[in-house]
Design a protein around this motif. Structure first.
Motif, mmCIF file in Angstrom:
data_model
loop_
_atom_site.group_PDB
_atom_site.id
_atom_site.type_symbol
_atom_site.label_atom_id
_atom_site.label_comp_id
_atom_site.label_asym_id
_atom_site.label_seq_id
_atom_site.Cartn_x
_atom_site.Cartn_y
_atom_site.Cartn_z
ATOM 1 N N LYS A 46 22.663 29.603 60.993
ATOM 2 C CA LYS A 46 22.700 31.018 61.414
ATOM 3 C C LYS A 46 24.080 31.377 61.944
ATOM 4 O O LYS A 46 24.591 32.467 61.695
ATOM 5 C CB LYS A 46 21.640 31.276 62.496
ATOM 6 C CG LYS A 46 20.230 31.399 61.933
ATOM 7 C CD LYS A 46 19.231 31.589 63.050
ATOM 8 C CE LYS A 46 17.812 31.525 62.513
ATOM 9 N NZ LYS A 46 16.824 31.531 63.585
ATOM 10 N N ALA A 49 26.320 31.749 59.134
ATOM 11 C CA ALA A 49 26.054 32.995 58.397
ATOM 12 C C ALA A 49 26.647 34.205 59.116
ATOM 13 O O ALA A 49 26.665 35.307 58.569
ATOM 14 C CB ALA A 49 24.552 33.183 58.217
ATOM 15 N N GLY A 50 27.091 33.987 60.353
ATOM 16 C CA GLY A 50 27.769 35.073 61.050
ATOM 17 C C GLY A 50 26.952 35.695 62.155
ATOM 18 O O GLY A 50 27.370 36.700 62.743
ATOM 19 N N LEU A 51 25.780 35.123 62.471
ATOM 20 C CA LEU A 51 24.983 35.703 63.554
ATOM 21 C C LEU A 51 25.590 35.325 64.904
ATOM 22 O O LEU A 51 26.061 34.204 65.088
ATOM 23 C CB LEU A 51 23.535 35.202 63.489
ATOM 24 C CG LEU A 51 22.686 35.754 62.356
ATOM 25 C CD1 LEU A 51 21.282 35.177 62.419
ATOM 26 C CD2 LEU A 51 22.607 37.271 62.434
ATOM 27 N N PHE A 69 23.283 34.239 52.135
ATOM 28 C CA PHE A 69 22.455 33.477 53.091
ATOM 29 C C PHE A 69 20.987 33.514 52.693
ATOM 30 O O PHE A 69 20.447 34.586 52.403
ATOM 31 C CB PHE A 69 22.641 34.099 54.489
ATOM 32 C CG PHE A 69 21.817 33.472 55.581
ATOM 33 C CD1 PHE A 69 21.760 32.095 55.751
ATOM 34 C CD2 PHE A 69 21.110 34.267 56.476
ATOM 35 C CE1 PHE A 69 21.021 31.519 56.777
ATOM 36 C CE2 PHE A 69 20.365 33.712 57.507
ATOM 37 C CZ PHE A 69 20.328 32.334 57.651
ATOM 38 N N PRO A 71 17.702 32.459 54.644
ATOM 39 C CA PRO A 71 17.153 31.891 55.874
ATOM 40 C C PRO A 71 15.888 31.082 55.587
ATOM 41 O O PRO A 71 15.268 31.235 54.520
ATOM 42 C CB PRO A 71 16.819 33.123 56.715
ATOM 43 C CG PRO A 71 16.622 34.225 55.730
ATOM 44 C CD PRO A 71 17.458 33.902 54.543
ATOM 45 N N SER A 73 13.131 31.478 56.891
ATOM 46 C CA SER A 73 11.942 32.336 56.948
ATOM 47 C C SER A 73 11.656 33.085 55.655
ATOM 48 O O SER A 73 10.632 33.741 55.547
ATOM 49 C CB SER A 73 12.105 33.347 58.086
ATOM 50 O OG SER A 73 13.316 34.043 57.931
ATOM 51 N N GLY A 75 13.892 35.316 53.287
ATOM 52 C CA GLY A 75 15.080 35.902 52.670
ATOM 53 C C GLY A 75 14.795 36.919 51.597
ATOM 54 O O GLY A 75 15.708 37.380 50.918
ATOM 55 N N ILE A 76 13.526 37.280 51.419
ATOM 56 C CA ILE A 76 13.206 38.326 50.450
ATOM 57 C C ILE A 76 12.430 39.435 51.161
ATOM 58 O O ILE A 76 11.889 39.220 52.236
ATOM 59 C CB ILE A 76 12.363 37.798 49.268
ATOM 60 C CG1 ILE A 76 11.033 37.248 49.786
ATOM 61 C CG2 ILE A 76 13.119 36.760 48.470
ATOM 62 C CD1 ILE A 76 9.990 37.098 48.712
ATOM 63 N N PHE A 77 12.378 40.588 50.540
ATOM 64 C CA PHE A 77 11.604 41.710 51.083
ATOM 65 C C PHE A 77 10.301 41.771 50.290
ATOM 66 O O PHE A 77 10.272 42.214 49.144
ATOM 67 C CB PHE A 77 12.418 43.001 51.006
ATOM 68 C CG PHE A 77 13.692 42.896 51.781
ATOM 69 C CD1 PHE A 77 13.721 43.164 53.142
ATOM 70 C CD2 PHE A 77 14.858 42.450 51.177
ATOM 71 C CE1 PHE A 77 14.884 43.015 53.880
ATOM 72 C CE2 PHE A 77 16.026 42.297 51.903
ATOM 73 C CZ PHE A 77 16.037 42.582 53.260
ATOM 74 N N GLY A 78 9.246 41.265 50.918
ATOM 75 C CA GLY A 78 7.990 41.012 50.214
ATOM 76 C C GLY A 78 7.335 42.227 49.591
ATOM 77 O O GLY A 78 6.581 42.091 48.623
ATOM 78 N N ASP A 79 7.623 43.418 50.121
ATOM 79 C CA ASP A 79 6.984 44.614 49.556
ATOM 80 C C ASP A 79 7.754 45.167 48.357
ATOM 81 O O ASP A 79 7.292 46.116 47.727
ATOM 82 C CB ASP A 79 6.890 45.708 50.630
ATOM 83 C CG ASP A 79 6.029 45.271 51.798
ATOM 84 O OD1 ASP A 79 5.088 44.503 51.566
ATOM 85 O OD2 ASP A 79 6.308 45.682 52.937
ATOM 86 N N VAL A 89 20.217 44.198 47.390
ATOM 87 C CA VAL A 89 21.382 43.357 47.695
ATOM 88 C C VAL A 89 22.640 43.973 47.079
ATOM 89 O O VAL A 89 23.693 44.060 47.725
ATOM 90 C CB VAL A 89 21.172 41.920 47.165
ATOM 91 C CG1 VAL A 89 22.445 41.090 47.338
ATOM 92 C CG2 VAL A 89 20.020 41.259 47.889
ATOM 93 N N MET A 134 19.233 36.163 45.075
ATOM 94 C CA MET A 134 19.760 37.282 45.874
ATOM 95 C C MET A 134 21.024 36.856 46.623
ATOM 96 O O MET A 134 21.992 37.615 46.711
ATOM 97 C CB MET A 134 18.693 37.777 46.862
ATOM 98 C CG MET A 134 17.547 38.528 46.201
ATOM 99 S SD MET A 134 16.105 38.694 47.283
ATOM 100 C CE MET A 134 16.739 39.735 48.589
#
Lengths: 275, 348
Positions: A46, A49-51, A69, A71, A73, A75-79, A89, A134
């Motif tokens: 993280k 990645a720049g956080l 990046f 993550p 968790s 890394g995609i937008f499920g909807d 992106v 992505m």
């Protein structure tokens, strides 16, 4: 041009999440970050990645436009559909003429026929492949992947690795946290973390060669606290043994020995400084 | 079975918000709504107009709380007083006759007044002659729909992003914090605008609700109220870790607004112990504005005060929400990743 992290430290309350971590990331190479649960792998990624996690140290990294990046968790937008995820992106990175590259990336991981599919409804492996695509779409100079192949079926793993190695061969620096040590062995360098500390870093073969003591293969271990399973047999570490070439030592063996050595050192410290 | 029960109690104990909901909220609701839920209005702001006004004051039922006495004014002034909510009932006593003007948009107050018509007075219900419940409820329901969209839907949208871990993904992308915040809220703003248009038009068409007042004023009230409710939604998302937590909090915010805003029970009939809560709720001020504009054609200048309160609420609530979103939810990117970060801290 290489990217560097010097004396990186980070605390979460009373917990030292990272302590004096140093790392050099070079273009065209894959750098593996390995370690057990809570070792600090995701935290390190993280930061890379720049956080801003209120870390201290010196960090020399590309600008956000040049970082891809994935993550742990998701890394995609499920909807969103596969195509809509790629489009988002492209817009966020202000990419022009991105569609041919998106198509190529999706094809390389067998998602080219999934354009309209809602990404949240895809399998775990498919979602990770989409996340990887992505991250690679903007052709970033630094690609950061957090356990991108964990829990993914063997075929998808192979496809993901094809994507990752292709990105590296195209000149990107790849930093990937991994749980599978056979994958880590393919990397140019390895950073082994334990409770936020660096236990070892360097080329895989150098880490294996630097193991202190010896490892012997047995049917029944004589000291279970220093032994671990390997197939039907046991490997046992003798800290005071003389290294020999009769037992083949893998990166997994080396990682286990390094963790055992660290635990023994911590135990000795506690015994010497009773609370 | 015992294992299940023990497990369930342990889980419940660690979910403090649910415990608070189960234990504290029923008691709170009982006390608050017990004081609020009163249909009989025992105090009605009353104006006495005309030459016989002073004399009339001594003969009225005590429920009529005289707030204005003007011996020179007539029925026209009386209508204006009702239109601008300066009184609920107006008695006009002139040489030509006696009349009792009642604000029909305040249902329970009007019914209470009708039960106490003094002898010789002819009651005249203004703005809602048939005491039609739908006409009174529609302006308030517009606010309730907006409140629902703003708090529940917005908070769920933000919390879902947080649950899926995609906010981190957004933070490492080359997007500015303002892009993330405005981009996240703007769609809900548009949906809320569409909703208010649809619900208002449906209310006018289906329930014959009039639109007597200023359209620009109604638009101002609506836009300001949307900012307040979107701010509430974002604020909820900043303190909720999951969608179920967000729904729990949204319900806790919605219930008092329904019960204490004057939407159902008149504020005047609530006991003073809970009435003050109503004045801190945004729906209260939207209901005052919407009813005034739609049903009575209230003078825009009179509505500047409730509008001002809503603007103040919008600034405070939306400001706090965006601040908390920026501080607690949207992960921050290192300001300049190519430069040393607090190197001195390491050296020390």
């Amino acid at each position: 041009m290489s990217w560097t992290v010097k004396n990186l430290s980070l605390r979460f309350g009373d917990v030292n999440a990272l302590t004096n971590v140093n790392m050099t990331i070079t273009p065209g190479n894959i750098h593996a970050v390995i370690g057990g649960d809570g070792a600090g792998k995701s935290t390190l990624l993280k930061v890379l990645a720049g956080l801003d996690l209120h870390q201290t140290g010196q960090i020399h990294l590309p600008t956000p436009e040049n970082i891809g990046f994935v993550p742990a968790s998701g890394g995609i937008f499920g909807d969103l559909s596969v195509e809509e995820n790629m489009e988002f992106v492209a817009q966020a990175y202000r990419l022009k003429n991105w569609k041919p590259r998106a198509k190529m990336l999706l094809k390389h991981c067998a998602l080219d026929s999934f354009g309209d599919r809602i990404s949240g409804q895809m399998s775990g492996g498919e979602r990770r492949k989409l996340a990887g695509s992505m991250a690679l779409l903007p052709k970033p100079g630094l690609v950061i992947l957090d356990e991108v192949t964990t829990g993914v079926d063997p075929v998808s793993r192979m496809e993901l690795w094809r994507l990752i190695t292709r990105a590296a061969s195209d000149g990107a620096a790849v930093v990937a946290a991994m749980t599978y040590l056979d994958e880590a062995e393919r990397s140019a360098t390895i950073l082994l973390l334990h409770n936020g500390h660096v236990l070892a870093s360097g080329r895989p073969q150098d880490i294996v060669a630097a193991i202190q003591g010896s490892i012997i293969t047995q049917d029944t271990p004589t000291n279970r606290s220093l032994a671990w399973r390997r197939g039907r047999q046991w490997q046992q570490w003798d800290p005071n043994g003389t290294p020999d070439n009769t037992t083949s030592i893998t990166l997994e063996d080396a990682a286990i020995v390094l963790e055992l050595a660290q635990e023994r050192a911590e135990e000795r410290t506690q015994e010497g400084n009773p609370a | 079975m015992q294992a299940m029960i023990v497990k369930e109690f342990r889980q419940m104990r660690r979910d403090r918000r649910t415990v608070a909901l189960m234990a504290g909220l029923p008691l709170l609701l009982l006390i608050v709504f017990g004081y609020a839920a009163r249909f009989d209005v025992t105090e009605i702001d009353t104006a006495l107009l005309g030459p016989g006004a002073v004399e009339m004051a001594t003969t009225l039922d005590p429920v009529f709380n005289v707030v204005t006495v003007n011996e020179l004014a007539g029925a026209d002034v009386g209508q204006d007083l009702l239109r601008n909510s300066e009184a609920g009932v107006v008695f006009v006593h002139t040489d030509s006759g006696q009349s009792m003007l009642i604000d029909g948009t305040e249902l329970f107050m009007a019914q209470s007044a009708l039960r106490r018509v003094p002898p010789g007075f002819q009651p005249n219900l203004l703005f809602n002659p048939n005491l039609d419940t739908a006409k009174v409820m529609v302006p308030a329901l517009i606010g309730l729909v907006l409140l629902f969209i703003g708090t529940v839907i917005t908070s769920l949208g933000v919390v879902r992003e947080r649950e899926q871990g995609t906010l981190e993904q957004l933070a490492v992308m080359p997007l500015r914090a303002v892009d993330v915040i405005v981009g996240k809220i703007a769609p809900y703003f548009v949906v809320a605008l569409l909703d208010i248009t649809i619900v208002t038009l449906a209310g006018l068409w289906l329930f014959d609700v009039p639109f007597k007042g200023s359209f620009p004023m109604f638009a101002l009230f609506s836009l300001t109220f949307i900012f307040v409710v979107l701010g509430l939604g974002v604020a909820i998302s900043t303190v909720s870790k999951s969608q179920s937590e967000a729904i729990q909090l949204a319900i806790m915010l919605l219930l008092p607004q329904i019960m204490l805003s004057g939407m159902i029970f008149p504020l005047e009939s609530m006991s003073a112990e809970v009435r003050w809560i109503g004045y801190f709720l945004p729906l209260t001020w939207f209901v005052i504005g919407a009813r005034g504009i739609l049903l009575k054609g209230t003078d825009p200048a009179t509505l500047l005060f409730p509008l001002g309160i809503l603007v103040l609420m919008a600034i405070v609530v939306f400001g706090i929400a965006v601040f908390r979103f920026h501080r607690d939810i949207a992960p921050k990117r290192s300001s300049n990743p190519t430069s040393p970060v607090s190197a001195a801290a390491v050296e020390s």
